[in-house]
Write a protein that holds these residues in place. Structure first.
Motif, PDB file in Angstrom:
ATOM      1  N   GLY A   6       0.990  -1.237   0.311  1.00  0.00           N
ATOM      2  CA  GLY A   6       0.024  -0.279  -0.361  1.00  0.00           C
ATOM      3  C   GLY A   6       1.011   1.135  -0.215  1.00  0.00           C
ATOM      4  N   ILE A   7       0.849   1.896  -0.566  1.00  0.00           N
ATOM      5  CA  ILE A   7       0.588   3.548  -0.507  1.00  0.00           C
ATOM      6  C   ILE A   7      -0.124   4.524   0.099  1.00  0.00           C
ATOM      7  N   VAL A   8      -0.037   4.092   0.850  1.00  0.00           N
ATOM      8  CA  VAL A   8      -1.389   4.720   2.029  1.00  0.00           C
ATOM      9  C   VAL A   8      -0.722   5.753   3.170  1.00  0.00           C
ATOM     10  N   ASN A   9       0.136   7.128   2.793  1.00  0.00           N
ATOM     11  CA  ASN A   9      -0.322   8.127   3.162  1.00  0.00           C
ATOM     12  C   ASN A   9       0.454   9.069   2.242  1.00  0.00           C
ATOM     13  N   GLY A  10      -0.217   9.904   2.055  1.00  0.00           N
ATOM     14  CA  GLY A  10      -0.392  11.083   0.916  1.00  0.00           C
ATOM     15  C   GLY A  10       0.363  11.468   1.701  1.00  0.00           C
ATOM     16  N   THR A  11       0.701  12.132   2.646  1.00  0.00           N
ATOM     17  CA  THR A  11       1.818  13.169   2.772  1.00  0.00           C
ATOM     18  C   THR A  11       3.245  13.174   2.432  1.00  0.00           C
ATOM     19  N   GLU A  22       1.886  18.337   8.253  1.00  0.00           N
ATOM     20  CA  GLU A  22       1.585  18.917   9.603  1.00  0.00           C
ATOM     21  C   GLU A  22       2.653  19.599   9.915  1.00  0.00           C
ATOM     22  N   ALA A  23       2.758  20.260  10.983  1.00  0.00           N
ATOM     23  CA  ALA A  23       3.532  21.143  11.446  1.00  0.00           C
ATOM     24  C   ALA A  23       4.392  20.602  12.181  1.00  0.00           C
ATOM     25  N   ASN A  24       4.378  18.755  13.338  1.00  0.00           N
ATOM     26  CA  ASN A  24       5.367  18.190  13.246  1.00  0.00           C
ATOM     27  C   ASN A  24       4.904  16.820  12.826  1.00  0.00           C
ATOM     28  N   PRO A  25       5.593  16.825  11.574  1.00  0.00           N
ATOM     29  CA  PRO A  25       5.323  15.706  10.266  1.00  0.00           C
ATOM     30  C   PRO A  25       5.953  14.157  11.113  1.00  0.00           C
ATOM     31  N   ALA A  26       6.345  13.783  12.124  1.00  0.00           N
ATOM     32  CA  ALA A  26       6.515  12.633  12.170  1.00  0.00           C
ATOM     33  C   ALA A  26       6.301  11.743  11.995  1.00  0.00           C
ATOM     34  N   SER A  27       4.800  11.795  12.515  1.00  0.00           N
ATOM     35  CA  SER A  27       3.451  10.911  12.001  1.00  0.00           C
ATOM     36  C   SER A  27       3.860  10.177  10.748  1.00  0.00           C
ATOM     37  N   ASP A  28       3.462  11.426  10.225  1.00  0.00           N
ATOM     38  CA  ASP A  28       4.005  10.732   8.016  1.00  0.00           C
ATOM     39  C   ASP A  28       5.229  10.135   8.241  1.00  0.00           C
ATOM     40  N   VAL A  29       6.478  10.792   8.188  1.00  0.00           N
ATOM     41  CA  VAL A  29       7.685  10.371   7.320  1.00  0.00           C
ATOM     42  C   VAL A  29       7.822   9.735   8.237  1.00  0.00           C
ATOM     43  N   GLY A  84       6.950   6.751   9.085  1.00  0.00           N
ATOM     44  CA  GLY A  84       6.124   5.646   8.476  1.00  0.00           C
ATOM     45  C   GLY A  84       4.759   4.716  10.132  1.00  0.00           C
ATOM     46  N   HIS A  85       4.526   6.093  10.829  1.00  0.00           N
ATOM     47  CA  HIS A  85       4.245   5.592  12.420  1.00  0.00           C
ATOM     48  C   HIS A  85       2.642   5.564  10.974  1.00  0.00           C
ATOM     49  N   ASP A  86       2.099   6.801  10.710  1.00  0.00           N
ATOM     50  CA  ASP A  86       0.755   6.382  10.039  1.00  0.00           C
ATOM     51  C   ASP A  86       0.601   5.222   9.256  1.00  0.00           C
ATOM     52  N   ALA A  87       1.589   4.999   9.066  1.00  0.00           N
ATOM     53  CA  ALA A  87       0.827   3.884   7.338  1.00  0.00           C
ATOM     54  C   ALA A  87       0.862   2.442   7.850  1.00  0.00           C
ATOM     55  N   SER A  88       2.458   2.553   9.588  1.00  0.00           N
ATOM     56  CA  SER A  88       2.215   1.358  10.100  1.00  0.00           C
ATOM     57  C   SER A  88       0.791   0.846  10.577  1.00  0.00           C
ATOM     58  N   LEU A 131       1.950  -3.031  16.988  1.00  0.00           N
ATOM     59  CA  LEU A 131       2.771  -2.133  15.932  1.00  0.00           C
ATOM     60  C   LEU A 131       3.806  -2.441  16.090  1.00  0.00           C
ATOM     61  N   SER A 132       4.217  -3.616  17.487  1.00  0.00           N
ATOM     62  CA  SER A 132       6.020  -3.199  17.644  1.00  0.00           C
ATOM     63  C   SER A 132       6.760  -4.421  16.419  1.00  0.00           C
ATOM     64  N   GLN A 133       5.416  -5.152  15.966  1.00  0.00           N
ATOM     65  CA  GLN A 133       5.701  -6.141  15.023  1.00  0.00           C
ATOM     66  C   GLN A 133       5.960  -6.080  13.664  1.00  0.00           C
ATOM     67  N   ILE A 134       5.764  -4.668  13.189  1.00  0.00           N
ATOM     68  CA  ILE A 134       5.880  -3.908  11.579  1.00  0.00           C
ATOM     69  C   ILE A 134       7.564  -3.451  11.790  1.00  0.00           C
ATOM     70  N   TYR A 135       7.841  -3.635  11.112  1.00  0.00           N
ATOM     71  CA  TYR A 135       9.167  -2.969  10.939  1.00  0.00           C
ATOM     72  C   TYR A 135       8.686  -1.597  10.744  1.00  0.00           C
ATOM     73  N   ARG A 136       9.630  -0.389  10.692  1.00  0.00           N
ATOM     74  CA  ARG A 136       9.062   0.239  10.172  1.00  0.00           C
ATOM     75  C   ARG A 136      10.510   1.746   9.823  1.00  0.00           C
ATOM     76  N   GLU A 137       9.980   2.361   8.743  1.00  0.00           N
ATOM     77  CA  GLU A 137      11.336   2.893   8.484  1.00  0.00           C
ATOM     78  C   GLU A 137      11.264   3.949   7.486  1.00  0.00           C
ATOM     79  N   GLY A 138      11.262   5.161   7.897  1.00  0.00           N
ATOM     80  CA  GLY A 138      10.568   6.186   7.440  1.00  0.00           C
ATOM     81  C   GLY A 138      11.345   6.985   6.118  1.00  0.00           C
ATOM     82  N   ILE A 139      10.850   7.645   5.663  1.00  0.00           N
ATOM     83  CA  ILE A 139      11.508   8.352   4.743  1.00  0.00           C
ATOM     84  C   ILE A 139      12.794   9.971   4.371  1.00  0.00           C
TER      85      ILE A 139
END
Lengths: 435, 435
Positions: free
Chosen positions: A156-161, A190-197, A199-203, A220-228
């Motif tokens: 999925g491409i699930v985070n529009g930002t 967003e002003a604080n973009p961490a949730s998007d960039v 990868g939290h939101d995508a997770s 959530l801890s079982q999902i490997y996550r790396e942002g952009i």
């Protein structure tokens, strides 16, 4: 014509979209549903902020529990967002035998099990189409449309930002920080973009997709996550040279009885449908054992697309209510709760992929041999390499590897980082070719 | 665990796909549905033909009415195809209070109104997800997922055979007849390909999409239809030069309170998602007033994808049956039968589009002036033109026009055909840019 009262929690952007849709398409909804949906109250802690979409003053309240406890309101829409009390609010609605529509993926990813169990106990429903891919009805697709299939993979491409930022970077518009700042100025980040960039939101969304597609409750801890945030313009240029685009993908794959679960930047073939998903759009690529590959595309966020999903959910719940029934016996995931699937999540070190590596090296003969030698020690072989001596002190090397495990790649990266000819950091991006 | 008996009419390719799915995914279906789907009988006039997928002999019968009348069978799957008695068969099933799953778009396009009315009268359902775009759940998307939207446009690549042929032609693999013969040899086109290549099949599907999307019952004669047989390799080359791909599109658009309804080859921007739908794949692009543009993509035909849609439908009907209910009060279209939408179909002469024109002309000065002069008399202006003098007697001219009505274009074509410098036939293809 019957009228069904709706209680709306949250008078923010999405809440206004829902009000606008209920007003503008009131007649259409009647024609389709055979009943009226009537806004019976709108709760928000801040009622003074100016709003684009107006609503009669008598409907406004600061107290969400007033709506949740109102016996004349059978359906609640929760668009409060990330507020600490929201779980209690939904639980109260469910206990009052009200079905709930929510777009709150973070809440569902964290507390879904508890909320769905309460809904089941009370004989009511939680619908959440808006929580993944905005107006694209991907939840219905997985819960109903593809239900005869054993799902084999979801990409999925699930985070529009993120997709907007990556699209801009792919067009050479600047480095990550510059583009992020422009996006923030335009309201796309967003002003604080961490949730998007990060990868939290995508997770959060992947957790929901995995539950629906594979019947596996996942933490959530079982999902490997790396942002952009670590992607550089040079990566987009090099990827394009090799015939790839870079997308933040939420990936779940069934492999030998286990499910891979990971969110990270990914090289995918240029010209594939997912590679062509540009800007703030979302798309989910779902592979089923009988249906084969399928794709669902549309706007992943925003006032209007989200309202489309929320009100479509409301209309389905209204149909159940009109029938005098609690629900359709649709399990909250896509499996009966009594039949949990015995799939385990594959630990990330065991995941096999191909890799893209980019590093800055000393511009001297023999460097490639040293690098490939270290990779070979971990049984990683190179499938393509571009090395550009520029007559300077250092030069970039970009290479693609054949399939290797994450564990082997981690070890190989440690080896490469010990080489005097290689500068840190080494850029490592995973590749998915089956798209 | 409860067991629900299924009667299968038709032991052909798709029927075998359904049997295979019910066998292979039996456990998955139980886990999701909380009940067993059990094949209680398979009817086909020819039981001796060898089949890939076997079924116990005791289940086989030559008499479909035996299954339709069996009180132990609540759900019927109709995969008989284009057989004169099929309507009576479905009516008999409905009158026996059985819900029916069918993939028969031709039947539904012609007799849908009668069949749906009978289902409504009997309190049972006809589900038909497999009838458009194979395994892609586009019917559910329009009936439920996007139901809060006023649908503004539908653009579908809904015939896999045509899309395969056009994809091959776009890759320079030969002229239409050559590629058609190759496709027939590979089983991608039928021995008598008229239903596909003349656009009949796409028209049947468009009729269903229009009913669902716009609430308008439409006769096939109201859909403008033009097949792909007149397309030449030169058209694909010229289109590519102008930045376009050529697809057979089924188009429905809401415009000033009327619905355009047309099936024809169409130039669409290269790089758009629909342009990238290759081979036998299908895709439907749906624009809603709130959700905006969305796209649904997957295999449009074949044993396995069709079985995916049929069994997913069966599972939903089985849920209703388990609840002891006739149905979900979902109208057979996406509007209440008591609320027909007062939309009229726009007559084709009033449709406005841009056009691609290709013609062979005498290679002499002043020809372009003569052609543009005739177009100007119908108020049609040219937006781009490529003229290649080759020093021979004749040369091709390809041009794109600005927006014009079909009526004006028809008149202009008559004018051009009267010019001595223009050879017949003139190729005319419509353009859609908003994709």
């Amino acid at each position: 014509m019957k009228t069904i009262a709706i209680g709306l929690l949250g008078y923010g952007t999405i809440g206004q979209g829902v009000i606008k849709l209920l007003q503008k398409n009131a007649r259409l909804i009647e024609d389709r549903l055979g009943a009226r949906l009537e806004l019976a109250g709108v709760a928000d802690p801040d009622l003074t902020r100016p709003r684009q979409v107006k609503v009669a003053k008598r409907l406004l309240t600061r107290d969400p529990f007033r709506l949740v406890r109102d016996p004349k309101i059978p359906l609640i829409v929760e668009l409060v967002g990330d507020w600490p009390g929201v779980k209690e609010l939904i639980l109260a609605a469910l206990r009052a035998k009200k079905s709930v529509v929510t777009a709150n993926k973070a809440l569902l990813a964290k507390h879904g099990a508890e909320l769905f169990a309460e809904a089941e106990k009370q004989g009511v429903d939680i619908y959440y189409e808006a929580s993944v891919a905005g107006g694209v009805p991907i939840i219905r697709v997985l819960r109903e449309g593809l239900i005869a299939n054993r799902i084999q993979a979801v990409y999925g491409i699930v985070n529009g930002t993120c997709n907007y930022l990556l699209t801009e970077m792919s067009q050479g518009r600047g480095d990550f920080q510059t583009i992020l700042q422009q996006a923030q100025a335009k309201g796309y980040a967003e002003a604080n973009p961490a949730s998007d960039v990060e990868g939290h939101d995508a997770s959060h969304k992947l957790a929901l997709l995995i539950r629906l597609g594979f019947g596996v409750p996942i933490r959530l801890s079982q999902i490997y996550r790396e942002g952009i945030t670590a992607l550089a313009p040079a990566d987009f240029e090099a990827a394009a040279e090799f015939g790839f685009a870079i997308k933040l993908l939420a990936i779940a794959k069934l492999k030998d009885g286990r499910v891979e679960a990971r969110v990270h930047p990914t090289l995918i073939p240029a010209g594939s449908l997912l590679a062509d998903v540009g800007g703030v759009f979302n798309a989910v690529y779902v592979v089923g054992d009988f249906v084969g590959p399928t794709l669902y595309y549309g706007r992943g966020a925003g006032m209007d697309p989200t309202a489309s999903a929320v009100v479509s959910d409301l209309m389905e719940l209204a149909r159940n209510y009109l029938r005098g029934e609690p629900g359709r016996r649709l399990p909250s995931g896509s499996f009966q709760d009594s039949r949990p699937q015995k799939l385990r999540v594959m630990p990330q070190p065991e995941v096999l992929t191909q890799y893209y590596l980019r590093m800055q090296v000393r511009d001297q003969p023999g460097v490639l041999s040293k690098i490939s030698g270290q990779l070979a020690k971990e049984n990683i072989s190179i499938s393509a390499v571009v090395q550009r001596g520029r007559g300077g002190k250092t030069a970039p090397i970009v290479m693609l590897t054949h399939t290797a495990s994450e564990a082997a790649m981690e070890k190989a990266l440690k080896r490469l980082n010990r080489l005097a000819v290689v500068q840190k950091p080494i850029q490592r991006i995973r590749i998915e070719t089956a798209l």
